[in-house]
Design a protein around this motif. Sequence first.
Motif, PDB file in Angstrom:
ATOM      1  N   PRO A 114       0.799  -1.233   0.000  1.00 21.32           N
ATOM      2  CA  PRO A 114       0.000   0.000   0.000  1.00 21.32           C
ATOM      3  C   PRO A 114       0.831   1.282   0.000  1.00 21.32           C
ATOM      4  O   PRO A 114       0.333   2.349  -0.333  1.00 21.32           O
ATOM      5  CB  PRO A 114      -0.830  -0.094   1.282  1.00 21.32           C
ATOM      6  CG  PRO A 114      -0.784  -1.517   1.696  1.00 21.32           C
ATOM      7  CD  PRO A 114       0.523  -2.049   1.175  1.00 21.32           C
ATOM      8  N   GLU A 115       2.116   1.173   0.365  1.00 20.93           N
ATOM      9  CA  GLU A 115       2.980   2.359   0.383  1.00 20.93           C
ATOM     10  C   GLU A 115       3.282   2.866  -1.028  1.00 20.93           C
ATOM     11  O   GLU A 115       3.359   4.064  -1.246  1.00 20.93           O
ATOM     12  CB  GLU A 115       4.291   2.058   1.109  1.00 20.93           C
ATOM     13  CG  GLU A 115       4.116   1.703   2.560  1.00 20.93           C
ATOM     14  CD  GLU A 115       3.447   2.784   3.378  1.00 20.93           C
ATOM     15  OE1 GLU A 115       3.756   3.980   3.183  1.00 20.93           O
ATOM     16  OE2 GLU A 115       2.602   2.437   4.218  1.00 20.93           O
ATOM     17  N   ASN A 116       3.475   1.936  -1.964  1.00 19.59           N
ATOM     18  CA  ASN A 116       3.801   2.365  -3.332  1.00 19.59           C
ATOM     19  C   ASN A 116       2.748   1.958  -4.345  1.00 19.59           C
ATOM     20  O   ASN A 116       2.873   2.274  -5.534  1.00 19.59           O
ATOM     21  CB  ASN A 116       5.187   1.856  -3.754  1.00 19.59           C
ATOM     22  CG  ASN A 116       5.266   0.350  -3.807  1.00 19.59           C
ATOM     23  OD1 ASN A 116       4.282  -0.358  -3.960  1.00 19.59           O
ATOM     24  ND2 ASN A 116       6.483  -0.162  -3.696  1.00 19.59           N
ATOM     25  N   GLY A 117       1.715   1.228  -3.913  1.00 20.25           N
ATOM     26  CA  GLY A 117       0.623   0.838  -4.794  1.00 20.25           C
ATOM     27  C   GLY A 117       0.948  -0.299  -5.746  1.00 20.25           C
ATOM     28  O   GLY A 117       0.125  -0.668  -6.577  1.00 20.25           O
ATOM     29  N   LYS A 118       2.136  -0.880  -5.609  1.00 18.43           N
ATOM     30  CA  LYS A 118       2.536  -1.942  -6.535  1.00 18.43           C
ATOM     31  C   LYS A 118       2.064  -3.314  -6.056  1.00 18.43           C
ATOM     32  O   LYS A 118       2.039  -3.591  -4.859  1.00 18.43           O
ATOM     33  CB  LYS A 118       4.053  -1.957  -6.712  1.00 18.43           C
ATOM     34  CG  LYS A 118       4.555  -0.717  -7.428  1.00 18.43           C
ATOM     35  CD  LYS A 118       6.038  -0.772  -7.643  1.00 18.43           C
ATOM     36  CE  LYS A 118       6.481   0.503  -8.366  1.00 18.43           C
ATOM     37  NZ  LYS A 118       7.922   0.588  -8.507  1.00 18.43           N
ATOM     38  N   VAL A 119       1.704  -4.145  -7.024  1.00 18.13           N
ATOM     39  CA  VAL A 119       1.289  -5.518  -6.749  1.00 18.13           C
ATOM     40  C   VAL A 119       2.418  -6.438  -7.211  1.00 18.13           C
ATOM     41  O   VAL A 119       2.910  -6.314  -8.335  1.00 18.13           O
ATOM     42  CB  VAL A 119      -0.023  -5.857  -7.482  1.00 18.13           C
ATOM     43  CG1 VAL A 119      -0.414  -7.306  -7.252  1.00 18.13           C
ATOM     44  CG2 VAL A 119      -1.143  -4.916  -7.034  1.00 18.13           C
ATOM     45  N   TYR A 120       2.826  -7.328  -6.332  1.00 21.88           N
ATOM     46  CA  TYR A 120       3.922  -8.245  -6.602  1.00 21.88           C
ATOM     47  C   TYR A 120       3.412  -9.685  -6.553  1.00 21.88           C
ATOM     48  O   TYR A 120       2.423  -9.970  -5.872  1.00 21.88           O
ATOM     49  CB  TYR A 120       5.025  -8.095  -5.543  1.00 21.88           C
ATOM     50  CG  TYR A 120       5.598  -6.710  -5.454  1.00 21.88           C
ATOM     51  CD1 TYR A 120       6.669  -6.339  -6.259  1.00 21.88           C
ATOM     52  CD2 TYR A 120       5.077  -5.765  -4.567  1.00 21.88           C
ATOM     53  CE1 TYR A 120       7.217  -5.060  -6.178  1.00 21.88           C
ATOM     54  CE2 TYR A 120       5.611  -4.491  -4.481  1.00 21.88           C
ATOM     55  CZ  TYR A 120       6.678  -4.145  -5.292  1.00 21.88           C
ATOM     56  OH  TYR A 120       7.208  -2.884  -5.220  1.00 21.88           O
ATOM     57  N   ARG A 121       4.103 -10.581  -7.225  1.00 21.96           N
ATOM     58  CA  ARG A 121       3.858 -12.002  -7.021  1.00 21.96           C
ATOM     59  C   ARG A 121       4.323 -12.300  -5.605  1.00 21.96           C
ATOM     60  O   ARG A 121       5.151 -11.578  -5.047  1.00 21.96           O
ATOM     61  CB  ARG A 121       4.626 -12.830  -8.043  1.00 21.96           C
ATOM     62  CG  ARG A 121       4.065 -12.589  -9.462  1.00 21.96           C
ATOM     63  CD  ARG A 121       4.680 -13.457 -10.497  1.00 21.96           C
ATOM     64  NE  ARG A 121       4.327 -14.851 -10.216  1.00 21.96           N
ATOM     65  CZ  ARG A 121       4.921 -15.893 -10.773  1.00 21.96           C
ATOM     66  NH1 ARG A 121       5.907 -15.717 -11.631  1.00 21.96           N
ATOM     67  NH2 ARG A 121       4.548 -17.109 -10.485  1.00 21.96           N
ATOM     68  N   CYS A 122       3.806 -13.376  -5.015  1.00 21.11           N
ATOM     69  CA  CYS A 122       4.086 -13.620  -3.601  1.00 21.11           C
ATOM     70  C   CYS A 122       4.324 -15.098  -3.324  1.00 21.11           C
ATOM     71  O   CYS A 122       3.688 -15.961  -3.936  1.00 21.11           O
ATOM     72  CB  CYS A 122       2.906 -13.119  -2.773  1.00 21.11           C
ATOM     73  SG  CYS A 122       3.147 -13.186  -0.989  1.00 21.11           S
ATOM     74  N   LYS A 123       5.251 -15.346  -2.402  1.00 23.50           N
ATOM     75  CA  LYS A 123       5.527 -16.675  -1.851  1.00 23.50           C
ATOM     76  C   LYS A 123       5.557 -16.525  -0.343  1.00 23.50           C
ATOM     77  O   LYS A 123       5.977 -15.489   0.159  1.00 23.50           O
ATOM     78  CB  LYS A 123       6.888 -17.198  -2.305  1.00 23.50           C
ATOM     79  CG  LYS A 123       7.057 -17.395  -3.766  1.00 23.50           C
ATOM     80  CD  LYS A 123       8.473 -17.796  -4.086  1.00 23.50           C
ATOM     81  CE  LYS A 123       8.530 -19.289  -4.110  1.00 23.50           C
ATOM     82  NZ  LYS A 123       9.645 -19.855  -4.854  1.00 23.50           N
ATOM     83  N   MET A 124       5.120 -17.566   0.352  1.00 21.34           N
ATOM     84  CA  MET A 124       5.172 -17.550   1.816  1.00 21.34           C
ATOM     85  C   MET A 124       5.598 -18.923   2.314  1.00 21.34           C
ATOM     86  O   MET A 124       5.290 -19.932   1.679  1.00 21.34           O
ATOM     87  CB  MET A 124       3.789 -17.263   2.414  1.00 21.34           C
ATOM     88  CG  MET A 124       3.176 -15.951   2.009  1.00 21.34           C
ATOM     89  SD  MET A 124       1.624 -15.564   2.869  1.00 21.34           S
ATOM     90  CE  MET A 124       0.584 -16.945   2.504  1.00 21.34           C
ATOM     91  N   ARG A 125       6.296 -18.912   3.448  1.00 21.72           N
ATOM     92  CA  ARG A 125       6.595 -20.181   4.107  1.00 21.72           C
ATOM     93  C   ARG A 125       6.725 -19.950   5.601  1.00 21.72           C
ATOM     94  O   ARG A 125       7.200 -18.900   6.052  1.00 21.72           O
ATOM     95  CB  ARG A 125       7.821 -20.858   3.526  1.00 21.72           C
ATOM     96  CG  ARG A 125       9.128 -20.253   3.824  1.00 21.72           C
ATOM     97  CD  ARG A 125      10.264 -21.037   3.130  1.00 21.72           C
ATOM     98  NE  ARG A 125      11.468 -20.246   3.188  1.00 21.72           N
ATOM     99  CZ  ARG A 125      12.388 -20.385   4.121  1.00 21.72           C
ATOM    100  NH1 ARG A 125      12.262 -21.289   5.053  1.00 21.72           N
ATOM    101  NH2 ARG A 125      13.459 -19.623   4.125  1.00 21.72           N
TER     102      ARG A 125
END
Length: 154
Positions: A114-125
Amino acid sequence: MNGFLSRAARHAALASALLAGAVAAHAQTDSPVGVWQTVDDHTGQPKALVKITDDGSGSLDGKVIKGLGANDQPDRRCSACTDARKDQLILGMTIIDGMKKSGEGWDDGHILDPENGKVYRCKMRLEDGGQKLEVRGYLGISLLGRSQTWVRQQ
């Protein structure tokens, strides 16, 4: 004799409840479902609480449920967003979507900064017995991105 049976029944019910609680606690640490404290990349300070939920199809989503510190402004909006979230309140906003179980982690989803409005692909573990969540946002390939470690809240 009736006192003995009711005492035995009470002990069996207590043992069953304790076992169910232990199974539920174990299941919680095997999944990112729950509430997580995020951190500010620049200051390292707590930034927000994000609640990750399962949408019922095995896909995980995450929503901002509280700002922390300087971000505790309920009227704060995503002015940098360029999609449907443009100028929407950050509090209550879905910032993670479409995460699917993949091997030891979750993948194939997206995360909004939300700080820069960019959407990124995401991984979590999960790490540290399910008490920490490594969240990686990236462009294209996972090497081009940044990671944060979020802490599970009780």
